[in-house]
Design a protein around this motif. Sequence first.
Motif, mmCIF file in Angstrom:
data_model
loop_
_atom_site.group_PDB
_atom_site.id
_atom_site.type_symbol
_atom_site.label_atom_id
_atom_site.label_comp_id
_atom_site.label_asym_id
_atom_site.label_seq_id
_atom_site.Cartn_x
_atom_site.Cartn_y
_atom_site.Cartn_z
ATOM 1 N N SER A 189 22.543 68.523 70.406
ATOM 2 C CA SER A 189 22.584 69.962 70.118
ATOM 3 C C SER A 189 24.001 70.388 69.769
ATOM 4 O O SER A 189 24.958 69.880 70.343
ATOM 5 N N ARG A 215 24.979 73.296 70.513
ATOM 6 C CA ARG A 215 25.308 74.317 71.527
ATOM 7 C C ARG A 215 25.446 73.641 72.889
ATOM 8 O O ARG A 215 24.443 73.252 73.516
ATOM 9 N N SER A 267 19.830 75.362 75.362
ATOM 10 C CA SER A 267 18.607 74.964 76.064
ATOM 11 C C SER A 267 18.511 73.447 76.231
ATOM 12 O O SER A 267 18.053 72.956 77.270
ATOM 13 N N THR A 268 18.945 72.731 75.195
ATOM 14 C CA THR A 268 18.835 71.268 75.253
ATOM 15 C C THR A 268 19.713 70.719 76.371
ATOM 16 O O THR A 268 19.289 69.834 77.133
ATOM 17 N N VAL A 289 14.790 70.624 68.193
ATOM 18 C CA VAL A 289 14.106 70.326 66.929
ATOM 19 C C VAL A 289 14.777 71.138 65.826
ATOM 20 O O VAL A 289 14.936 72.351 65.956
ATOM 21 N N TRP A 312 11.791 70.245 62.085
ATOM 22 C CA TRP A 312 10.749 69.325 62.546
ATOM 23 C C TRP A 312 11.300 67.969 62.986
ATOM 24 O O TRP A 312 10.528 67.027 63.181
ATOM 25 N N THR A 366 14.014 70.276 72.867
ATOM 26 C CA THR A 366 13.672 71.699 72.943
ATOM 27 C C THR A 366 13.330 72.176 71.542
ATOM 28 O O THR A 366 13.776 71.613 70.545
ATOM 29 N N ARG A 383 9.426 76.912 68.593
ATOM 30 C CA ARG A 383 7.980 77.168 68.611
ATOM 31 C C ARG A 383 7.427 76.867 70.006
ATOM 32 O O ARG A 383 7.753 75.838 70.601
ATOM 33 N N THR A 404 12.250 77.949 73.336
ATOM 34 C CA THR A 404 13.539 77.903 74.052
ATOM 35 C C THR A 404 14.717 78.258 73.153
ATOM 36 O O THR A 404 15.727 77.563 73.148
#
Length: 184
Positions: free
Chosen positions: A9, A11, A15-16, A84, A87, A123, A126, A159
């Motif tokens: 990620s 970030r 969230s990840t 993700v 996709w 994470t 969707r 997320t």
Amino acid sequence: MKIVALNGSPREQGSTSALMNEALKAAKERGAEVKAYFLNGMKIKGCQSCYACRAHGQCVLQDDMQELYGEIANAAGIIFATPVYMWQVTAQLKAAIDRLYPFLKPDHSSYLAPGKKVLLAVTQGRPDTTLFHHYFEHVGKNLSFLGFGEYKILIAGGTHKPEELLEQTAVLEDARRMGIWLAE
Ligand SMILES: Cc1cc2nc3c(=O)[nH]c(=O)nc-3n(C[C@H](O)[C@H](O)[C@H](O)COP(=O)(O)O)c2cc1C
């Protein structure tokens, strides 16, 4: 035993990371030594297709991936964490995965010691966590082909913000269970 996590990620407080850290925390509580790498902050060039690794078993690109080769080889468990993006895994993680090619011998057997466990910690925005599951099965199978052993997939949905992950107590519990599995 050592558990190494590669976080794809961009970030670091996202969230990840929150999902990955939950698994790492549980693994650490079970006595594992844990180390997390934030790929976005590392210099990891894309594979240059020079095939030098086929001749020497080692990548000739001198960047931060060199540290990860040793860490991965010595780890009993590896977490590949990613949000993700379109996709798929992020570009940061894909670059690192492509660079795992030196673990493959010319006859397609692996230089890696058998028995490594893999957790794909994912994470996504969707909420439907089945949407990209087949894709992550594909990633997991590719890692097994490279010589990593059994893999498990954990996907958290909805997320966009870390708070949206942290309120999903069942997913956090799954992450802890996966961390314990890695440390067993
Ligand atoms: C460039 C980009 C592409 C994305 N593509 C998808 C996607 O295909 N499917 C999805 O469900 N979420 C997608 N998302 C949302 C992220 O997967 C989601 O917000 C993720 O939980 C963020 O993780 P982080 O906090 O670690 O950055 C995308 C986000 C970005 C920035």
